[in-house]
Structures are given as structure tokens and as C-alpha cells.
Enzyme design. Structure first.
Site, PDB file in Angstrom:
ATOM      1  N   SER A  99     119.174 -88.248   2.145  1.00 54.85           N
ATOM      2  CA  SER A  99     119.337 -89.384   2.835  1.00 54.85           C
ATOM      3  C   SER A  99     118.125 -90.569   2.321  1.00 54.85           C
ATOM      4  CB  SER A  99     119.667 -89.494   4.079  1.00 54.85           C
ATOM      5  OG  SER A  99     120.531 -88.707   4.411  1.00 54.85           O
ATOM      6  N   HIS A 149     126.024 -84.020   1.998  1.00 53.39           N
ATOM      7  CA  HIS A 149     126.561 -83.398   3.629  1.00 53.39           C
ATOM      8  C   HIS A 149     127.946 -83.337   3.479  1.00 53.39           C
ATOM      9  CE1 HIS A 149     122.960 -86.385   4.979  1.00 53.39           C
ATOM     10  NE2 HIS A 149     122.466 -85.025   5.015  1.00 53.39           N
ATOM     11  N   LYS A 187     111.810 -88.916  13.157  1.00 47.01           N
ATOM     12  CA  LYS A 187     111.542 -89.671  11.984  1.00 47.01           C
ATOM     13  C   LYS A 187     111.580 -91.172  12.090  1.00 47.01           C
ATOM     14  CE  LYS A 187     113.677 -86.336   9.166  1.00 47.01           C
ATOM     15  NZ  LYS A 187     114.932 -85.607   8.036  1.00 47.01           N
ATOM     16  N   ARG A 237     119.557 -76.764  -0.815  1.00 43.50           N
ATOM     17  CA  ARG A 237     119.306 -77.489  -1.825  1.00 43.50           C
ATOM     18  C   ARG A 237     118.649 -76.635  -2.944  1.00 43.50           C
ATOM     19  NH1 ARG A 237     118.036 -83.101   0.797  1.00 43.50           N
ATOM     20  NH2 ARG A 237     116.663 -81.541   1.799  1.00 43.50           N
TER      21      ARG A 237
HETATM   22  O1  PNS Z   1     118.968 -84.182   8.593  1.00 39.02           O
HETATM   23  P1  PNS Z   1     117.541 -83.126   9.191  1.00 39.02           P
HETATM   24  O2  PNS Z   1     116.712 -84.513   9.821  1.00 39.02           O
HETATM   25  O3  PNS Z   1     116.994 -82.233   8.240  1.00 39.02           O
HETATM   26  O4  PNS Z   1     118.180 -82.764  10.615  1.00 39.02           O
HETATM   27  C1  PNS Z   1     117.224 -81.780  11.466  1.00 39.02           C
HETATM   28  C2  PNS Z   1     117.825 -81.303  12.700  1.00 39.02           C
HETATM   29  C3  PNS Z   1     118.479 -82.441  13.466  1.00 39.02           C
HETATM   30  C4  PNS Z   1     118.914 -80.346  12.243  1.00 39.02           C
HETATM   31  C5  PNS Z   1     116.717 -80.681  13.509  1.00 39.02           C
HETATM   32  O5  PNS Z   1     115.425 -81.761  13.497  1.00 39.02           O
HETATM   33  C6  PNS Z   1     117.142 -80.135  14.870  1.00 39.02           C
HETATM   34  O6  PNS Z   1     117.713 -79.221  14.825  1.00 39.02           O
HETATM   35  N1  PNS Z   1     116.740 -80.794  15.764  1.00 39.02           N
HETATM   36  C7  PNS Z   1     117.027 -80.522  17.465  1.00 39.02           C
HETATM   37  C8  PNS Z   1     115.536 -80.120  18.091  1.00 39.02           C
HETATM   38  C9  PNS Z   1     115.474 -78.643  18.077  1.00 39.02           C
HETATM   39  O7  PNS Z   1     116.236 -78.037  18.414  1.00 39.02           O
HETATM   40  N2  PNS Z   1     114.378 -78.327  17.258  1.00 39.02           N
HETATM   41  C10 PNS Z   1     114.045 -76.919  16.999  1.00 39.02           C
HETATM   42  C11 PNS Z   1     114.294 -76.517  15.846  1.00 39.02           C
HETATM   43  S1  PNS Z   1     114.205 -74.817  15.478  1.00 39.02           S
END
Ligand code: PNS
Length: 174
Positions: free
Chosen positions: A131, A20, A44, A94
Site C-alpha cells: 500500500s 491483499h 503508522k 511477499r
Molecule cells: O497491514 P499491516 O500494517 O502490516 O498490519 C499490521 C497488523 C494490523 C496486522 C498488526 O499491526 C496487528 O496485528 N496489530 C494489532 C495490535 C496487536 O495485536 N499487536 C501485537 C502483534 S504481535
């Protein structure tokens, strides 16, 4: 008038890894201001760290980058972008396996708001880093000292020891 180019690096960061930080560092060279945004409402189920702890670890890890700040967000990422007048989302990629879901999210986000997603390829040395894997390896006593910042390593070791002790305690009570 000079345009300030802002970007958001969103994620769960449970906990932040060197992968990150690499993406944040590279985003900080491409944009004038970068906000690392910690998703507070992601489903999660078993988080190891609270949102506050995740943000504290990020603040420490991002301290060397003068144009990077850390924030939490609830709800849609695009709402956060609109509130903060951010038009770029930075994501690390990745492997090809990341791409399908990331593309879907990028397209959904750009349909919801005036935002573009910028993909930065993960540095090869971090391409296996996640993570969830760091937590799993650390849980079983593996060495993750080269994969997370020193402060995260300390907290991770401490939290896993607390969890193990609590588990043993529960086992005795049964
Ligand atoms: O580290 P992660 O778990 O891959 O992060 C995911 C994250 C937080 C970037 C994604 O879940 C997110 O943007 N969540 C906010 C809710 C949202 O906007 N959902 C629609 C996504 S198209």
C-alpha cells in the site's frame, strides 16, 4: 457437529491492493468464513484514508466472495480472535524480508491466545506490491491502475488531488 473453520486476514489496508485481494480470495477457498479485519489503532502516522473509508473499499472489493466479511478492530488482534472464536490468522508473505517480523508476530500471537498463523505466499505478480508504494507512486503521477481495484483507484486519485490542492492552498496562505 460440523466445525466451521474461521480465519481472520488482518491489516491496515490503507488502501487495499490487488495483493491483499489475492490473499483474501485464496483464504476464502481454504476456510468456511473469513473476516478481513482493519486495524483501527495502528500507529503508522500518516494514513491517507479513514478507517471507515478503508472498510468501505474492502467491502466493495470483497463483495464477490460470499464467505468474506469486513470488520474493524481496536487493541490486540488476539482479543479480536477470542471475541469472534477465530483460531487462524492468515498473512500473505511477499519475500524473505517479510518473514522475520511475521514470524515474530505469529509466535507472539500464539503465546497470547489459541491461534495459529497460516502464511500464504503472495502470487509472483504481486510480490512487490505494498500500500505504501502504491501511494508513493500515485502521488508522483505513476500509473497504479493495475495494482488496486477500480474503486480504490478512483478514491486514491481524488484524495491525492484534494491533498495536493490543500497543500497549494497552504502554500499561498504562507
Ligand atoms: O497491514 P499491516 O500494517 O502490516 O498490519 C499490521 C497488523 C494490523 C496486522 C498488526 O499491526 C496487528 O496485528 N496489530 C494489532 C495490535 C496487536 O495485536 N499487536 C501485537 C502483534 S504481535
Amino acid at each position: 457437529m460440523r466445525v466451521v473453520r474461521k480465519a481472520v486476514c488482518p491489516g491496515s489496508f490503507d488502501p487495499v491492493t490487488n495483493g491483499h485481494i489475492d490473499i483474501v480470495a485464496r483464504a476464502s477457498r481454504l476456510f468456511d468464513e473469513v473476516v478481513v479485519a482493519v486495524g483501527l489503532n495502528q500507529s503508522k502516522s500518516r494514513r491517507l484514508f479513514t478507517p471507515e473509508e478503508r472498510m468501505e473499499m474492502l467491502e466493495k472489493a470483497c463483495a464477490p466472495f460470499s464467505n468474506v466479511t469486513v470488520a474493524g478492530f481496536d487493541g490486540l488482534l488476539t482479543s479480536f480472535c477470542e471475541q469472534h472464536r477465530i483460531h487462524a490468522i492468515v498473512k500473505g508473505l511477499r519475500a524473505v524480508s517479510d518473514f522475520d517480523y511475521e514470524l515474530q508476530m505469529a509466535q507472539m500471537n500464539s503465546s497470547l491466545a489459541d491461534v495459529e498463523t497460516v502464511f500464504i505466499p503472495t502470487s509472483p505478480e504481486n510480490s512487490f506490491l505494498a500500500s505504501s508504494l502504491v501511494k508513493e507512486v500515485a502521488t508522483f503521477g505513476g500509473d497504479v491502475s493495475g495494482l488496486v481495484p477500480p474503486d480504490v483507484l478512483t478514491r486514491l486519485t481524488q484524495r491525492l488531488a484534494e491533498r495536493a490542492a490543500a497543500g497549494e492552498e497552504q502554500g499561498r496562505e504562507r
